[in-house]
Every structure is written in C-alpha cells, then in structure tokens.
Design an enzyme around this catalytic site. Sequence first.
Site, PDB file in Angstrom:
ATOM      1  N   LYS A 170       0.901  -1.165   0.100  1.00 52.46           N
ATOM      2  CA  LYS A 170      -0.009   0.009  -0.030  1.00 52.46           C
ATOM      3  C   LYS A 170       0.991   1.220  -0.043  1.00 52.46           C
ATOM      4  O   LYS A 170       2.104   1.155   0.396  1.00 52.46           O
ATOM      5  CB  LYS A 170      -0.986   0.081   1.214  1.00 52.46           C
ATOM      6  CG  LYS A 170      -2.188   0.549   1.072  1.00 52.46           C
ATOM      7  CD  LYS A 170      -3.122  -0.315   0.145  1.00 52.46           C
ATOM      8  CE  LYS A 170      -4.473   0.428   0.056  1.00 52.46           C
ATOM      9  NZ  LYS A 170      -5.565  -0.289  -0.751  1.00 52.46           N
ATOM     10  N   GLY A 180     -23.929   4.123   0.624  1.00 55.70           N
ATOM     11  CA  GLY A 180     -22.679   4.425  -0.080  1.00 55.70           C
ATOM     12  C   GLY A 180     -22.996   4.344  -1.531  1.00 55.70           C
ATOM     13  O   GLY A 180     -22.551   3.178  -1.866  1.00 55.70           O
ATOM     14  N   GLY A 223     -21.416   5.548  -4.157  1.00 52.67           N
ATOM     15  CA  GLY A 223     -20.321   5.861  -5.111  1.00 52.67           C
ATOM     16  C   GLY A 223     -20.139   4.894  -6.197  1.00 52.67           C
ATOM     17  O   GLY A 223     -21.046   4.268  -6.507  1.00 52.67           O
ATOM     18  N   ASN A 224     -18.981   4.716  -6.488  1.00 47.49           N
ATOM     19  CA  ASN A 224     -18.637   3.796  -7.808  1.00 47.49           C
ATOM     20  C   ASN A 224     -19.247   2.470  -7.531  1.00 47.49           C
ATOM     21  O   ASN A 224     -20.067   1.810  -8.170  1.00 47.49           O
ATOM     22  CB  ASN A 224     -17.299   3.942  -8.030  1.00 47.49           C
ATOM     23  CG  ASN A 224     -16.879   2.948  -9.216  1.00 47.49           C
ATOM     24  OD1 ASN A 224     -16.590   1.636  -9.068  1.00 47.49           O
ATOM     25  ND2 ASN A 224     -17.120   3.416 -10.501  1.00 47.49           N
ATOM     26  N   ALA A 225     -18.530   1.784  -6.304  1.00 51.38           N
ATOM     27  CA  ALA A 225     -18.936   0.556  -6.063  1.00 51.38           C
ATOM     28  C   ALA A 225     -20.507   0.233  -5.611  1.00 51.38           C
ATOM     29  O   ALA A 225     -21.109  -0.575  -5.990  1.00 51.38           O
ATOM     30  CB  ALA A 225     -18.202  -0.140  -4.792  1.00 51.38           C
ATOM     31  N   GLY A 226     -21.041   1.313  -5.115  1.00 51.43           N
ATOM     32  CA  GLY A 226     -22.427   1.429  -4.643  1.00 51.43           C
ATOM     33  C   GLY A 226     -23.354   1.393  -5.685  1.00 51.43           C
ATOM     34  O   GLY A 226     -24.416   0.721  -5.771  1.00 51.43           O
TER      35      GLY A 226
END
Length: 416
Positions: free
Chosen positions: A106, A218, A220-223
């Site tokens: 990371k 949520g 956003g993109n994933a949601g």
Amino acid sequence: MSQEYNPFTIAKQHIIKAAKTLGLNDATLAILSTPQRELWVSLPVKMDDGSTRVFQGFRVQYNTARGPAKGGIRWHQDETIDTVRALACWMTWKTSVVDIPLGGGKGGIICNPKELSEMEKERLARAYIRAIAPIIGITKDVPAPDVYTTPQIMAWMMDEYEKVVQESHPGVITGKPIEVGGSQGRGDATARGGIYIVREAAKAYGIELKDQPFSVQGFGNAGQFAATLGESILGMKLVAASDSKGGVYNPAGINAQELVDYKSKNGSLKGFPNAKEITNEELLAIPVTVLFPAALENTINEQTAPSVNCKISCELANGPTTPEGDKILDAKGIIVLPDYLANAGGVTVSYFEQCQNAQNYYWELEEVHKRLDQKMTAAFKAVYEMSQAKGTNLRDAAYLVAIKRVADAAHLRGWC
C-alpha cells in the site's frame, strides 16, 4: 492515535487470533505481523503560484511470500503510516484469499487533493514515482488507484516510471485507462465480485434472492454498480440507497439505473421522485435480504449494529463494520461477507490487467467477467468450507484461509 483505534493494532489482533487457531509458531507469527519493507519519502513539488511544498509519502510492502506486492496509493490529508501498514497487511490477505500469486502492499501521500490543481496533481504523482521507483516494478511491487487517485493519475505514474527505466512497462501500474493498457471490466469489478459472492452465499445458506429487497449504503462507484448489478444479475429489487447527504427509500422498488442517472445529474440522491428521504442510519434498519455497506469505515458499530435488519451484509467498503459491530451482527445471525473477500473483485481484475500487460494481449469483456466469476466463486467455496470445518463465521474463516496460504508459502521458502 490511540492504541484502541490504531488500524495496524487491530490488523495484528486478527493475525494473532488466526495464528493461534492454525497452531503457527512464534517465528511465523512474527513474520506475518511485521511489514517486510517501508519507504518514507519527502516530495518537493512546485506549485502553480511558484512556491514549493514538501509532501510526505509512504510505500509499505507488507509480505511477498506469495508474489510481488500489490496495493493502491491513497491521497488523503489524514494519511498515517499505521493506516498504510494496516491496509498493506489486509491486501496481503485479500490477494491470498482469492488465490492470486501476489503479496500485499500500500502507498499513501499526506495531501488534500481537493486543494490541488490538475498540474499540481501531475507533478505530485510524478515526484512520488521517482522517489519509489527503485522498489516497484512487475516483479517487485505493482501499485494501483485508491482513495482520491484516478486512472489518469495512474497513467502519469506509469509514464514517469517508464521515463526512469527507459523502457515500456505498462504492468508496473494497474487501474490505468484502457487506452494505455488498462483492462476491460475494471470499472465495476469491485461490485461485480461482491455480487458473485452474494450469489454463492445465498446458494450455500439456502436464501432466496430473486425479487427480494436489497439496499446500498454509500452510492459511489461500487455502490452504484452494486445497485445495477443486484438487479441485472441477482434479480433483486432495490428499495433503499444513501450517500453522504442522505438517502431515499421506496418499499415498492427503485429503478437502479434511474437512481444512478439522477445522482450523476444532481450530485446527490436528495429529491429523487417517488421515494421517502431517509438518513444513513435509518437505511440500516430497513428490512432487506441483502445490505451492501459501500460507504466509509466503521459505519456499522456498537450503536448502529443493533438496528441492522438484513440476512446478508456484503461489505463493499473497507472496514465498514467495527469489531463490536461484528459481534452484534453475529449474535443476530446475520451472514457477514467480509470486506477483503467481498470487495476483492477489484484487485482480481487488477491482477488480470497485469497478466494482459505482460502478454501484450488483451481480453474481451466477457473473458474478464468469466475469469472473475471463477476466482470469486472458488474463493467463497474455500472460505465457506473453512467456516464449516472450524465452526466459525465467514470473517474468521477468511482470515484462516488467507493467513494459512501465506504462512505455508513462508515455510516453503525457509523463512520460518
């Protein structure tokens, strides 16, 4: 940062618990609990006004027993080395649980990207890659996007690395735009992988999904992809969704694509027609078959967990459930699909991107989807079988599967 909420301290507690169950020796535990390499870098960047700011950056390569390190790069004003260590640790288990030949890494830069111009972002991205170039590469460590980093930033980083080494190396970075070596299917991979895991969990536990309600916390993109794919792949009915500004609820159902389009046009879900406005906390209490926590960490905690009303919680966000919240959900009989299994579709397709870059041959979208389905299905099967064998929940079982694989690789290498 207090020890109680230090993310790396929490990460090590899971390792200790799994090591005890697996009967690992002290040397193995020490190796699994310690990052192999950390690089701290100072990044002087020329700002648009002519001044120079020095940013602090990190790269942690947690464990490479199973292959080169893999993990995203986060840009955040509150970034800390312990957050990066914890995330690198969890990436080790994430690549292991889906059985791809990579380790965990990371990176992070302490900055507020919202205050930076596009040119300043590019200079910062290039400065970071120049600083960490000696320790990354397709056989060492392959970064990817994470919080507040984008495919465009990945393209700049790849370009800078190629300038440093004076060779073409598209596989040094994943999450790139398709035009410069990115993979088909990367955009919805995190959500799609989670959808496949939900499908397999429903089969294993005898839960009906077709026409049943689900909610997304949520958006956003994933949601957003979870909402549309929950409809198209699972045949479920979206009844509630929320973002940082609030949520909407309609027990009769909400058209997922219409909600995505509304959010894109208006910037939030507020005011979506024919739906009741709700808070994020109220969304958790709505009775559904599947809940997708896809927002921030720690949203399901000691205070909110008692109201959660679902059969399956599929964690698309990283760390949405605290240890205290986990105990409450477990006592309620809720099946929790843990984050580093449920959201591993992203890193899996990133691995596919590496493979395609190395071959200089790119797959059709259907091939990506097929291979992702195979990987996620096999990962769930391994975790489910471990949970049945050990009489434990899926989160603990996933740690056992992942940590055992890394420990076995370390033993075979003669590290311990």
